[in-house]
Write an enzyme that holds these catalytic residues in place. Sequence first.
Site, PDB file in Angstrom:
ATOM      1  CE  LYS A  99     -40.521  17.215 -39.534  1.00 56.59           C
ATOM      2  NZ  LYS A  99     -41.491  18.282 -39.762  1.00 56.59           N
ATOM      3  NE  ARG A 106     -36.922  13.678 -13.455  1.00 55.14           N
ATOM      4  CZ  ARG A 106     -37.489  12.973 -12.488  1.00 55.14           C
ATOM      5  NH1 ARG A 106     -37.979  11.779 -12.746  1.00 55.14           N
ATOM      6  NH2 ARG A 106     -37.574  13.457 -11.271  1.00 55.14           N
TER       7      ARG A 106
HETATM    8  N1   CP Z   1     -39.121  11.786  -6.691  1.00 52.66           N
HETATM    9  C1   CP Z   1     -39.144  11.757  -8.041  1.00 52.66           C
HETATM   10  O1   CP Z   1     -38.314  12.370  -8.717  1.00 52.66           O
HETATM   11  O2   CP Z   1     -40.147  10.983  -8.568  1.00 52.66           O
HETATM   12  P1   CP Z   1     -40.480  10.897 -10.125  1.00 52.66           P
HETATM   13  O3   CP Z   1     -39.301  10.200 -10.779  1.00 52.66           O
HETATM   14  O4   CP Z   1     -41.752  10.116 -10.236  1.00 52.66           O
HETATM   15  O5   CP Z   1     -40.607  12.294 -10.632  1.00 52.66           O
END
Ligand code: CP
Length: 345
Positions: free
Chosen positions: A106, A128
């Site tokens: 949105k 991540r």
């Molecule tokens: N070692 C590692 O970072 O694996 P994944 O990408 O599955 O988290």
Amino acid sequence: MRVGSGIASRVGARRPGWDLCEVADLDVAGACGLLAVARALVPIASGEPGARRAAAGVGEALRGAIILSLFSEPSTRTRLSFSVAARRLGADIIDFVHDGNSSASKGETELDALRNLDAMGFAAIVARDRRDGHARHLCGVMRARVVNAGDGIGEHPTQALLDALTVLEAFGREPVPGALRGLRVAICGDVRHGRVAHSDIQLMALLGADVVIAGPEELASAELARKYGVARAPTLDAAVAGAHVAIMLRVQRERLTDVQVASDAAYHGEWGLNARRVGLLDPRGVVLHPGPMNRGVEIADEVADGPRSRVLRQVTLGVAVRMAVLARACGVELSSCLEGQEVAR
Ligand code: CP
């Protein structure tokens, strides 16, 4: 791609605890302290039946805390092991992705989304992202402490800690300064795009290991070796000959923009760890791989599943490391919950 510039930090007082964005966030005493706590947590982390009594205290350590998991890049081991680690400490962990299923659809900016999440009062954040420096960037936006679970081709510090714990265990070493002295650690494959490699090189060297990198020139160059102050071997045979540890890394084909890498079969012939090459290791030598493995490319089946492989042990120890790191991020001292578990010597 790097983030972190252009946005002035308007975050209020940070929460108690410590960020872990790069290995450089740890000095040798800090790294050894985390490894000692993680080592004491292993029976609890791996759900061993005899660990129930100790688990009672540890299992309450983060009771009431809610941890935010921001994984916008694929993961199996890291995402799940942070979730297991949080739950073993009594914390809740919830996921958010700024994508089409969120209010990004949105028109909400990512920064506004992050500020709104921060207003909910998370105890810590695990992140991540495909962008280098994203974890550090979050530190300027969020009050909660940030743990980097892999940022682009930047770093993956908890993987380095679990790799170090795996090596300590394999060689019966204590988590003390100089713990890896006298051990040769060969880090082989796509070192250039490998955030695990970047963190491993620094942490293994910090603990006293003699580190050597190896791989195709475009993925493990002499310049990269100079940058980190480590040696470079011209061939995989030369890298693993006499090594105590071989850490094999996959070629990160999804990140290759300016280089051509040989076919899988050709790569395996030149840079793949096979049974013959394992025979060149020190007689006590072990093989690590952070995963995901590309079998038949950087590692042969018989090595991945062979007696020298510590690949699945890395995963088990990873839960213990992430418990220790999450407690640190939340400013919680686990040592008192681990009396009798031999945290440090
Ligand atoms: N070692 C590692 O970072 O694996 P994944 O990408 O599955 O988290």
